[in-house]
Scaffold this active site. Structure first.
Site, PDB file in Angstrom:
ATOM      1  N   GLY A   1      -0.221  -8.235  -0.546  1.00 49.68           N
ATOM      2  CA  GLY A   1      -1.453  -7.646  -0.037  1.00 49.68           C
ATOM      3  C   GLY A   1      -2.034  -6.479  -0.811  1.00 49.68           C
TER       4      GLY A   1
ATOM      5  N   ASP B   1      -0.848  -2.191   1.412  1.00 43.76           N
ATOM      6  CA  ASP B   1      -2.141  -2.574   1.954  1.00 43.76           C
ATOM      7  C   ASP B   1      -2.332  -1.965   3.341  1.00 43.76           C
ATOM      8  OD1 ASP B   1      -0.152  -4.187   3.068  1.00 43.76           O
ATOM      9  OD2 ASP B   1      -1.200  -6.078   2.704  1.00 43.76           O
TER      10      ASP B   1
ATOM     11  N   ASP C   1       1.913  -0.981   9.580  1.00 45.71           N
ATOM     12  CA  ASP C   1       1.760  -1.463  10.948  1.00 45.71           C
ATOM     13  C   ASP C   1       2.877  -0.828  11.781  1.00 45.71           C
ATOM     14  OD1 ASP C   1       0.971  -3.089  13.062  1.00 45.71           O
ATOM     15  OD2 ASP C   1       1.986  -4.865  12.335  1.00 45.71           O
TER      16      ASP C   1
ATOM     17  N   LYS D   1      -2.501   1.226  10.668  1.00 50.45           N
ATOM     18  CA  LYS D   1      -2.621   0.727  12.046  1.00 50.45           C
ATOM     19  C   LYS D   1      -1.664   1.556  12.902  1.00 50.45           C
ATOM     20  CE  LYS D   1      -2.952  -4.012  12.376  1.00 50.45           C
ATOM     21  NZ  LYS D   1      -2.390  -5.351  12.712  1.00 50.45           N
TER      22      LYS D   1
ATOM     23  N   PHE E   1      -5.901  -7.629  14.207  1.00 53.16           N
ATOM     24  CA  PHE E   1      -5.416  -8.268  12.984  1.00 53.16           C
ATOM     25  C   PHE E   1      -6.582  -8.382  12.004  1.00 53.16           C
ATOM     26  CE2 PHE E   1      -3.661 -11.216  10.013  1.00 53.16           C
ATOM     27  CZ  PHE E   1      -2.325 -10.823   9.969  1.00 53.16           C
TER      28      PHE E   1
ATOM     29  N   ASP F   1      -4.188 -10.879   4.219  1.00 52.10           N
ATOM     30  CA  ASP F   1      -4.335 -12.316   4.496  1.00 52.10           C
ATOM     31  C   ASP F   1      -4.000 -12.683   5.936  1.00 52.10           C
ATOM     32  OD1 ASP F   1      -1.476 -11.835   4.232  1.00 52.10           O
ATOM     33  OD2 ASP F   1      -1.270 -14.010   4.257  1.00 52.10           O
TER      34      ASP F   1
HETATM   35  P1  IMP Z   1       5.151  -3.245   9.060  1.00 51.17           P
HETATM   36  O1  IMP Z   1       6.525  -3.411   8.480  1.00 51.17           O
HETATM   37  O2  IMP Z   1       5.108  -3.649  10.498  1.00 51.17           O
HETATM   38  O3  IMP Z   1       4.560  -1.881   8.833  1.00 51.17           O
HETATM   39  O4  IMP Z   1       4.289  -4.357   8.379  1.00 51.17           O
HETATM   40  C1  IMP Z   1       3.472  -4.157   7.339  1.00 51.17           C
HETATM   41  C2  IMP Z   1       3.079  -5.491   6.742  1.00 51.17           C
HETATM   42  O5  IMP Z   1       2.648  -6.440   7.738  1.00 51.17           O
HETATM   43  C3  IMP Z   1       1.879  -5.276   5.849  1.00 51.17           C
HETATM   44  O6  IMP Z   1       2.283  -4.950   4.544  1.00 51.17           O
HETATM   45  C4  IMP Z   1       1.153  -6.607   5.953  1.00 51.17           C
HETATM   46  O7  IMP Z   1       1.678  -7.495   4.983  1.00 51.17           O
HETATM   47  C5  IMP Z   1       1.480  -7.118   7.323  1.00 51.17           C
HETATM   48  N1  IMP Z   1       0.372  -6.833   8.282  1.00 51.17           N
HETATM   49  C6  IMP Z   1       0.399  -5.963   9.314  1.00 51.17           C
HETATM   50  N2  IMP Z   1      -0.778  -5.932   9.976  1.00 51.17           N
HETATM   51  C7  IMP Z   1      -1.584  -6.786   9.317  1.00 51.17           C
HETATM   52  C8  IMP Z   1      -2.960  -7.175   9.507  1.00 51.17           C
HETATM   53  O8  IMP Z   1      -3.688  -6.740  10.419  1.00 51.17           O
HETATM   54  N3  IMP Z   1      -3.446  -8.098   8.622  1.00 51.17           N
HETATM   55  C9  IMP Z   1      -2.698  -8.609   7.598  1.00 51.17           C
HETATM   56  N4  IMP Z   1      -1.424  -8.261   7.379  1.00 51.17           N
HETATM   57  C10 IMP Z   1      -0.868  -7.354   8.242  1.00 51.17           C
HETATM   58 MG    MG Z   2       2.327  -6.119   2.919  1.00 52.02          MG
END
Ligand code: IMP
Ligand code: MG
Length: 177
Positions: free
Chosen positions: A43, A98, A101, A129, A150, A157
């Site tokens: 991403g 990118d 979350d 986020k 999302f 993606d």
């Molecule tokens: P985390 O480990 O939960 O912080 O996840 C982060 C990863 O989840 C990011 O690097 C993205 O690849 C994916 N991700 C989280 N939210 C979204 C979204 O709204 N759209 C697309 N990819 C997302």
């Molecule tokens: Mg990612």
């Protein structure tokens, strides 16, 4: 189910301003010191491409690809699918994501890279986020805060699609066969 991506959440011009702002901040903080920029695949590739062209210090760009799973596996683990090719020992490192979350991926990735003894290790993300955060993580350079939706576009993606959109759009589903 059909996908609707017609709702624009962040326009390409808002993204451009954000990239300039983050770039200025990095230039001010690092001065002439070399910076190793590590983009998290897939991403972050669009953000990395834009961001590094704002930077004025000597820059080395590399990418890492990881897959994470949490919850179902007791320990929680990060698997490196593609590692960086450069040594980061004694160097200033910036991880570029990118979107952050839950914070799980970055927490694990940061721990892993710190073991390689960089001079400094900071985190930069295009989108934050924050409402979904589970793992507390200090983000040194924040792009744009987004609500708990999302999103796709600007490298992000849904099932491999929509990374090429210039604006960041909300994915919603609507009925269909
Ligand atoms: P985390 O480990 O939960 O912080 O996840 C982060 C990863 O989840 C990011 O690097 C993205 O690849 C994916 N991700 C989280 N939210 C979204 C979204 O709204 N759209 C697309 N990819 C997302
Ligand atoms: Mg990612």
């Amino acid at each position: 189910m059909l996908l609707d991506t017609s709702e624009v959440l962040v326009t390409s011009s808002e993204i451009r301003s954000m990239v300039e702002r983050v770039g200025k901040s990095l230039n001010a903080d690092y001065g002439d010191e070399e910076l190793v920029v590590i983009g998290v695949l897939t991403g972050a590739y669009v953000f990395v491409a834009d961001l590094v062209r704002e930077l004025r210090m000597p820059v080395v760009v590399d990418f890492i690809q990881v897959s994470s799973y949490d919850g179902t596996v007791s320990s929680g683990q990060l698997t490196v699918k593609k590692d960086i090719s450069v040594s980061i020992e004694g160097r200033n490192v910036l991880i570029v994501e990118d979107i952050i979350d839950t914070g799980y991926t970055l927490t694990k990735l940061k721990d892993m890279l710190l073991k390689r003894n960089p001079k400094s290790l900071k985190i930069c993300t295009a989108f934050n986020k924050y409402e979904r955060r589970v793992h507390n993580i200090d983000i040194d350079y924040k792009g744009i805060c987004i609500p708990n939706k999302f999103i796709v576009g600007y490298g992000l993606d849904y099932d491999g699609e929509f990374r090429n959109l210039r604006d960041v759009c909300v994915v919603s589903q609507y009925g269909g066969n």
